[in-house]
Design a protein around this motif. Structure first.
Motif, short mmCIF file in Angstrom:
data_model
loop_
_atom_site.label_atom_id
_atom_site.label_comp_id
_atom_site.label_asym_id
_atom_site.label_seq_id
_atom_site.Cartn_x
_atom_site.Cartn_y
_atom_site.Cartn_z
N VAL A 9 -0.81 57.73 83.38
CA VAL A 9 -1.42 56.55 82.73
C VAL A 9 -2.04 56.95 81.40
O VAL A 9 -1.84 56.30 80.37
CB VAL A 9 -2.46 55.90 83.65
N GLY A 10 -2.83 58.05 81.42
CA GLY A 10 -3.43 58.52 80.18
C GLY A 10 -2.38 59.01 79.19
O GLY A 10 -2.48 58.76 77.98
N TYR A 11 -1.37 59.70 79.68
CA TYR A 11 -0.31 60.26 78.83
C TYR A 11 0.42 59.14 78.08
O TYR A 11 0.62 59.22 76.85
CB TYR A 11 0.65 61.05 79.73
N ILE A 12 0.82 58.09 78.78
CA ILE A 12 1.57 56.99 78.15
C ILE A 12 0.65 56.11 77.31
O ILE A 12 1.03 55.66 76.22
CB ILE A 12 2.29 56.15 79.23
N THR A 13 -0.57 55.87 77.81
CA THR A 13 -1.49 55.01 77.06
C THR A 13 -1.81 55.58 75.69
O THR A 13 -1.79 54.86 74.68
CB THR A 13 -2.79 54.81 77.86
N ILE A 14 -2.12 56.89 75.63
CA ILE A 14 -2.41 57.51 74.34
C ILE A 14 -1.20 57.42 73.41
O ILE A 14 -1.32 57.10 72.23
CB ILE A 14 -2.81 58.99 74.54
N GLY A 15 -0.01 57.70 73.96
CA GLY A 15 1.19 57.65 73.15
C GLY A 15 1.50 56.26 72.62
O GLY A 15 2.00 56.10 71.50
N LEU A 16 1.20 55.23 73.40
CA LEU A 16 1.44 53.85 72.97
C LEU A 16 0.39 53.37 71.98
O LEU A 16 0.69 52.71 70.99
CB LEU A 16 1.46 52.93 74.19
N LEU A 17 -0.88 53.71 72.24
CA LEU A 17 -1.98 53.19 71.43
C LEU A 17 -2.08 53.87 70.07
O LEU A 17 -2.43 53.23 69.06
CB LEU A 17 -3.28 53.38 72.21
N ARG A 18 -1.79 55.15 70.00
CA ARG A 18 -2.05 55.95 68.80
C ARG A 18 -1.39 55.39 67.54
O ARG A 18 -2.07 55.21 66.51
CB ARG A 18 -1.62 57.40 69.05
N PRO A 19 -0.07 55.06 67.54
CA PRO A 19 0.52 54.55 66.30
C PRO A 19 -0.05 53.20 65.86
O PRO A 19 -0.24 52.97 64.67
CB PRO A 19 2.01 54.44 66.63
N PHE A 20 -0.35 52.32 66.83
CA PHE A 20 -0.94 51.02 66.47
C PHE A 20 -2.33 51.20 65.85
O PHE A 20 -2.66 50.56 64.85
CB PHE A 20 -1.03 50.13 67.72
N TYR A 21 -3.15 52.08 66.45
CA TYR A 21 -4.50 52.29 65.93
C TYR A 21 -4.46 52.95 64.55
O TYR A 21 -5.22 52.58 63.65
CB TYR A 21 -5.31 53.14 66.90
N LEU A 22 -3.57 53.92 64.39
CA LEU A 22 -3.46 54.58 63.09
C LEU A 22 -3.04 53.60 62.00
O LEU A 22 -3.61 53.60 60.89
CB LEU A 22 -2.46 55.73 63.17
N LYS A 23 -2.08 52.75 62.29
CA LYS A 23 -1.64 51.76 61.30
C LYS A 23 -2.76 50.80 60.96
O LYS A 23 -2.93 50.41 59.80
CB LYS A 23 -0.42 51.01 61.81
N GLY A 59 6.26 44.26 52.39
CA GLY A 59 7.07 45.37 52.85
C GLY A 59 6.70 46.68 52.20
O GLY A 59 6.80 47.74 52.82
N VAL A 60 6.26 46.63 50.93
CA VAL A 60 5.86 47.86 50.24
C VAL A 60 4.65 48.47 50.93
O VAL A 60 4.59 49.68 51.18
CB VAL A 60 5.55 47.57 48.75
N MET A 61 3.68 47.63 51.25
CA MET A 61 2.49 48.12 51.95
C MET A 61 2.85 48.63 53.33
O MET A 61 2.35 49.68 53.77
CB MET A 61 1.45 46.99 52.07
N GLU A 62 3.72 47.92 54.02
CA GLU A 62 4.11 48.32 55.37
C GLU A 62 4.78 49.69 55.36
O GLU A 62 4.50 50.55 56.20
CB GLU A 62 5.06 47.27 55.97
N ASP A 63 5.67 49.91 54.38
CA ASP A 63 6.34 51.21 54.28
C ASP A 63 5.36 52.33 54.01
O ASP A 63 5.47 53.42 54.57
CB ASP A 63 7.41 51.16 53.18
N GLU A 64 4.39 52.08 53.14
CA GLU A 64 3.40 53.11 52.82
C GLU A 64 2.51 53.42 54.03
O GLU A 64 2.19 54.57 54.31
CB GLU A 64 2.54 52.64 51.64
N ILE A 65 2.12 52.36 54.74
CA ILE A 65 1.29 52.55 55.94
C ILE A 65 2.07 53.34 56.99
O ILE A 65 1.54 54.27 57.62
CB ILE A 65 0.83 51.19 56.50
N GLN A 66 3.34 52.99 57.19
CA GLN A 66 4.14 53.70 58.18
C GLN A 66 4.34 55.16 57.80
O GLN A 66 4.33 56.05 58.65
CB GLN A 66 5.50 53.02 58.35
#
Length: 505
Positions: free
Chosen positions: A39-53, A80-87
């Motif tokens: 649960v912790g392994y998958i939750t961190i992996g799922l949450l991290r990119p959304f939180y970073l963005k 889209g320019v902002m989205e690409d830079e954020i990604q």
């Protein structure tokens, strides 16, 4: 007279021995550990990119709410320019966090896994769970107080020092190997891996819903609570029995230096070509996990682009479908094919299913075809648990922890390699041919099939397990206490199994 495995491997008649016997009679042992920890392994992996963005969008462009722009339409708008830079920046941070975890894990996984042969299997389980608890506490504090993003590196480093999920999983597989006979081992290991994949699918849907509805803190709090419950399950006496008799092992064999000697000795001996078998099985696991981890790395990103344009709900369902079909196919396929095929042939079928998944994904242009790809790839997970089971039978029972510590290191290296290689290839080719990544993965899926072919030709599987004789050879020569200990152990083994096999490859 038939001699059982417990007779071949002398076990001290202590209370730990009785604990191993009690654990052997249980149907449920480490399965809850894997189910709760994932649960912790998958939750961190799922949450991290959304939180970073979210944090990067706020700091770079003062975006307090992510616009509801489908990624496949982003490049046609100013947003889209902002989205690409954020990604781009989020990808760099994911790389930093992955390095903070995987660099210490390379060392800690081998040390903890090898020490578990002497200090007990619970050691690697407890350390990995504590590492995840520390990571989740750091993430919760960072989210709640909006601490600088580099603070997340501390949490990931602590998780890496604890050994990570693969060290915990290797400890669980070592535990299963301790309490099962060879004929039971493959299916029991497959069940443990099934629990990991099945719970991963459930968590993807549940954590995704909590994240979208309530923000990042609730899913992190749930993961923290379940990991604390997991720690209690492992640490409280009488719930999970220890399978290693620590009292029977001399003090001079319990240190870090001896742990290093065990790994060297494991790779140094080559009775019946076992060194090459071990290395080939490790390489098989590496390339299969490289493929699996590579798909997980870009699967959601691939689906949110044209022509799929997935929403968050569709992406979660597609990911969960892949996890669940893989878990069912792993256990059902292993059990079904075991009635008529040998282990190596089942691994070949697994490689064929993996190749079929990548080929169908490479030609998919609708969401339906993506689901079909996961269906035809349902058997792709069979090979790894069988490889772990075979590995456990070609090493001495006292070396199982060391052998699986190397496997844990291989798992972490494959994860780190895929996080570097696969997104780079995808980013380079996405503008003109995004499906190239699945052509590459299709080619990589042929390599493990070739490895198994080598094993089938040179080392066909034997029905009976034969214990390997420990020659007591160290780099600085045998010590007197080791020779005495070996002599005592040898005299305790029935004469019918005091056989030395010295064939080298």
């Amino acid at each position: 007279m038939t001699i059982s495995e417990t007779e071949v491997t002398p076990i001290s008649p202590s209370k730990t021995t009785s604990s191993r016997e009690r654990a052997r009679r249980r149907w449920v042992t480490v399965e809850p550990v894997v189910s709760l920890a994932v649960v912790g392994y998958i939750t961190i992996g799922l949450l991290r990119p959304f939180y970073l963005k979210s944090r990067l969008g706020e700091s770079m462009f003062n975006i307090t709410e992510q616009d509801e722009i489908a990624k496949c339409q982003a490049n046609k708008t100013d947003g889209g320019v902002m989205e690409d830079e954020i990604q781009s920046q989020a990808s760099l941070w994911l790389l930093y966090l992955s390095a903070a975890t995987n660099i210490p894990v390379v060392v800690s996984s081998i040390v903890l896994g090898t020490l578990s042969d002497r200090l007990g299997r619970k050691l690697s389980l407890v350390m990995a769970i504590i590492g995840y608890i520390c990571q989740e506490i750091v993430y919760i504090l960072t989210v709640y107080y909006k601490l600088p993003l580099p603070v997340l590196l501390v949490g990931d480093f602590l998780q890496g020092v604890g050994g990570g999920f693969m060290t915990l999983f290797a400890g669980c597989i070592s535990y299963i190997s301790d309490i099962t006979l060879e004929k039971q081992r493959t299916i029991r290991i497959a069940v443990v891996e099934m629990m990991m994949f099945f719970m991963g699918g459930v968590v993807q849907v549940g954590a995704g819903y909590l994240l979208s509805a309530f923000g990042p803190i609730p899913p992190l709090a749930v993961a923290l609570g379940l990991n604390i419950l997991c720690l209690m399950y492992v640490a409280i006496p009488g719930i999970l029995f220890e399978t290693v008799d620590r009292k029977s092992i001399p003090e001079h064999r319990k240190g870090l230096k001896e742990a290093g000697r065990s790994v060297v000795k494991l790779l140094k001996f080559n009775e019946n070509g076992r060194r090459w078998q071990m290395l080939l099985l490790d390489f098989f696991i590496f390339f299969v996990m490289l493929n699996v981890n590579g798909v997980m790395t870009i699967f959601i990103l691939y689906g949110t682009a044209e022509p799929f344009c997935w929403s968050a709900v569709t992406a979660g369902l597609a990911g969960a479908f892949g996890f669940i079909t893989g878990s069912i196919g792993m256990v059902a396929g292993t059990k079904l094919f075991s009635f008529c095929l040998g282990e190596y042939w089942i691994m070949q079928i697994s490689c064929l299913s993996l190749l079929a998944f990548n080929v169908v994904m490479s030609v998919s242009n609708t969401t339906l075809l993506v689901f079909i790809a996961n269906a035809v790839g349902a058997l792709r997970g069979m090979g790894v648990p069988i490889a772990r089971s075979v590995l456990s039978t070609i090493v001495d029972p006292s070396e199982i922890g060391a052998a699986f510590s190397i496997v844990a290191c291989i798992d972490n290296l494959s994860s780190f390699t895929s996080s570097l290689m696969i997104p780079s290839i995808y980013a380079t080719t996405v503008s003109f041919m995004p499906q190239v990544i699945f052509y590459v993965l299709s080619g990589l899926s042929i390599i493990p099939s070739g490895i198994i072919l080598i094993l089938q030709i040179h080392w066909p599987r034997r029905k009976d397990y034969k214990a390997l004789e420990d020659s007591g050879i160290y780099e600085d020569g045998p010590r007197e206490e080791d020779l005495k200990e070996k002599a005592t152990t040898y005299m305790s083994i029935p004469k019918t199994v005091q056989i030395k096999e010295s064939t080298d490859f």
